[in-house]
Design a protein around this motif. Structure first.
Motif, short mmCIF file in Angstrom:
data_model
loop_
_atom_site.label_atom_id
_atom_site.label_comp_id
_atom_site.label_asym_id
_atom_site.label_seq_id
_atom_site.Cartn_x
_atom_site.Cartn_y
_atom_site.Cartn_z
N LEU A 64 -2.44 -4.17 -6.81
CA LEU A 64 -1.48 -3.14 -7.02
C LEU A 64 -0.31 -3.49 -7.82
O LEU A 64 0.54 -2.58 -8.11
N SER A 114 -3.50 -7.85 -2.50
CA SER A 114 -2.90 -6.56 -2.98
C SER A 114 -1.67 -6.70 -3.95
O SER A 114 -1.70 -5.82 -4.81
N ILE A 150 0.90 -1.25 -0.16
CA ILE A 150 -0.04 0.04 -0.03
C ILE A 150 0.72 1.28 -0.19
O ILE A 150 0.59 2.25 -0.70
N LEU A 190 -4.87 7.60 0.02
CA LEU A 190 -6.02 7.50 1.13
C LEU A 190 -5.84 8.74 2.21
O LEU A 190 -6.85 9.20 2.72
N GLY A 192 -0.83 4.23 -2.43
CA GLY A 192 -2.22 3.91 -1.99
C GLY A 192 -2.16 4.86 -0.59
O GLY A 192 -3.26 5.31 -0.34
N SER A 194 2.88 1.56 -3.53
CA SER A 194 2.19 1.92 -4.61
C SER A 194 1.54 3.31 -4.51
O SER A 194 1.10 3.81 -5.64
N ARG A 218 -0.52 4.95 -8.09
CA ARG A 218 -1.64 6.08 -7.65
C ARG A 218 -2.92 5.43 -7.79
O ARG A 218 -3.81 5.63 -8.61
N PRO A 219 -3.12 4.22 -6.98
CA PRO A 219 -4.44 3.57 -6.87
C PRO A 219 -5.63 4.36 -6.51
O PRO A 219 -5.44 5.46 -5.91
N LYS A 220 -6.73 3.97 -6.91
CA LYS A 220 -7.89 4.74 -6.48
C LYS A 220 -8.05 4.52 -4.86
O LYS A 220 -7.91 3.39 -4.18
N VAL A 221 -8.87 5.22 -4.24
CA VAL A 221 -9.01 5.25 -2.82
C VAL A 221 -9.87 4.26 -2.60
O VAL A 221 -9.83 3.57 -1.50
N THR A 224 -9.97 1.37 -4.20
CA THR A 224 -9.09 0.02 -4.37
C THR A 224 -8.55 -0.19 -3.05
O THR A 224 -8.48 -1.26 -2.27
N ILE A 225 -7.98 0.74 -2.28
CA ILE A 225 -7.45 0.87 -0.89
C ILE A 225 -8.03 0.28 0.34
O ILE A 225 -8.06 -0.52 1.14
#
Length: 467
Positions: free
Chosen positions: A300, A296, A88, A97, A93, A91, A234-237, A239-240
């Motif tokens: 990710l 993950s 996390i 978040l 994340g 990535s 830069r994953p989506k919120v 997703t985290i």
């Protein structure tokens, strides 16, 4: 170690003096001579075992009595939690978040939002596992907000601890309820109320007073978010959040099935049903974390176009920094285990039980002193419950009075965590504090939680007695 026969009988007074001397030696080794905590705990454990009369040919067995189970439990949870946290963090994340949390709640309420999330996660997840999973988010929010790291981190630790100590399905209150014959449903509801009040009372004070007094930087044990690894995506919120919720859902599934099993005529047969057994296994904390780590890696890593070599490198990079955490925590369990093997907890508890104190006071004090003597909250709670079971059976107590006794014992079991408690070292290492700083923060916080919990227990006892 139940069959251990000591070379000599020190008596309750002698065992108490030995425990105090052992703690004093440990403090001197670490604070004055700057000996590494792992080595100091090991040397002190060996000296304590020999001084208590444990035969030399059983010395290694005595050391392993506390070290092996603590290390086994902590290693799986911390290693898997660290891998998840590193994925996390690397990535990006944790960064996205934390930014969203600050946008929604503002910088001043970011710590509160974290501790509320910790309360929710702390219901089904054990203290150490929940704290490890939350650490990358806590680190990221603390970096964004600035100021005192402990003012952000401590409320979350209080939330996890309060849930772990007072509320089923955690092992301490469940075992105590079964031992004294308390209604687990009443204990669950009461424990949740106690946990919320204790969190709401202690966490803000800890954040303001201790956070302002002790200044430590945000630890980089899970990696520096500014480090460029090639894993950034830069994953989506969402997703985290889903990744953080996955172990929670799996563990809640295990809890729900155990609850359903307790309502059936044959709980063991229900649990042995193939589909129930499989779902319960998926909800065991280490399995749930393992599944989440692979999720993950896929979401990710591989699914984001990262090579398998890079994914493996990121996972591996999480393990080195937490080696010290795991070993020191295991050594803390070793020290507490040696003290348990000497019989100090049972000796003190039995002595207190014969003094003739009011039952609610005796329940708290027995649990508290056993906790101080040997470190384990769960052992303190179950020891107190075993001794109080006869008192409860012989008395004419209503169910709410019995629940009040369970809450008093739970309060005693949390109080004044110090160097013989593995959780003390877990908090010390993950929060980047020295032993002195941990004694001046976490020990006092746990003591305040015990006092507030005991006051609430006294109020509940008075109300229940008047019914």
């Amino acid at each position: 170690m139940e069959d251990l026969v000591l070379n000599w009988d020190l008596g309750t007074g002698g065992l108490l003096l030995l425990a105090v001397a052992a703690v004093a030696v440990l403090l001197v080794l670490i604070m004055a001579f700057k000996v590494h905590a792992f080595l100091a705990l090991m040397v002190t454990s060996i000296g304590t075992a020999l001084a208590a009369g444990i035969p030399p040919n059983r010395l290694v067995e005595a050391l392993g009595f506390g070290f092996n189970p603590t290390l086994g439990n902590v290693m799986l949870l911390v290693a898997l939690g660290a891998m998840l946290g590193r994925m996390i963090e690397a990535s990006g994340g944790a960064h996205v978040l934390s930014e969203r949390m600050i946008q929604l709640f503002g910088e001043r309420r970011a710590g509160l939002a974290l501790s509320v999330a910790s309360l929710l996660m702390g219901f089904p997840i054990f203290f150490d596992a929940g704290l490890v999973v939350m650490m990358p988010i806590i680190y990221a929010v603390a970096r964004r907000v600035g100021g005192s790291f402990l003012s952000i981190a401590l409320p979350s630790a209080v939330a996890f601890s309060a849930m772990h100590i007072f509320s089923p399905p955690h092992p301490g209150p469940v075992a105590a309820s079964a031992t004294v014959g308390a209604d687990v449903g009443l204990v669950l509801v009461t424990g949740l109320v106690f946990a919320l009040i204790i969190w709401g009372t202690v966490a803000p004070v800890a954040s303001r007073l201790i956070g302002a007094r002790i200044d430590v930087p945000v630890p980089d044990i899970l990696g520096d978010e500014d480090e460029k690894t090639g894993f950034e995506s830069r994953p989506k919120v969402s997703t985290i959040i889903l990744l953080l919720l996955l172990p929670l859902v799996l563990i809640l599934l295990n809890t729900a099935l155990n609850t359903v099993a307790s309502t059936t005529s044959d709980p063991d047969a229900f649990k042995a049903t193939p589909w129930v057994a499989i779902l319960r296994a998926l909800g065991e904390t280490p399995i749930a974390l393992l599944i989440t780590v692979f999720a993950s890696m896929f979401v990710l890593g591989w699914g984001a176009g990262k090579s398998g070599t890079l994914v493996e490198k990121i996972a591996d990079s999480a393990l080195g920094p937490i080696c010290s955490v795991v070993l020191v925590t295991g050594a803390g369990g070793m020290f507490g285990g040696v003290l348990r093997a000497t019989g100090i907890g049972d000796a003190v508890a039995e002595s207190l039980n014969g003094i003739g104190l009011p039952v609610i006071v005796a329940a708290f004090l027995i649990s508290q002193i056993v906790r101080l003597a040997q470190g384990s909250a769960t052992v303190a709670l179950t020891t107190a419950a075993s001794l109080m079971a006869g008192v409860v059976a012989a008395g004419d107590y209503n169910q709410m009075q019995v629940v009040a006794l369970v809450m008093a014992m739970s309060a005693g079991s949390v109080g004044f965590s110090h160097v013989n408690d593995s959780g003390f070292w877990l908090v010390s290492r993950f929060f980047g504090m020295s032993m002195k700083q941990t004694l001046g923060s976490w020990t006092l916080i746990q003591g305040a939680m015990a006092i507030v919990g005991f006051v609430l227990s006294l109020i509940l006892w008075a109300v229940a007695s008047a019914l």
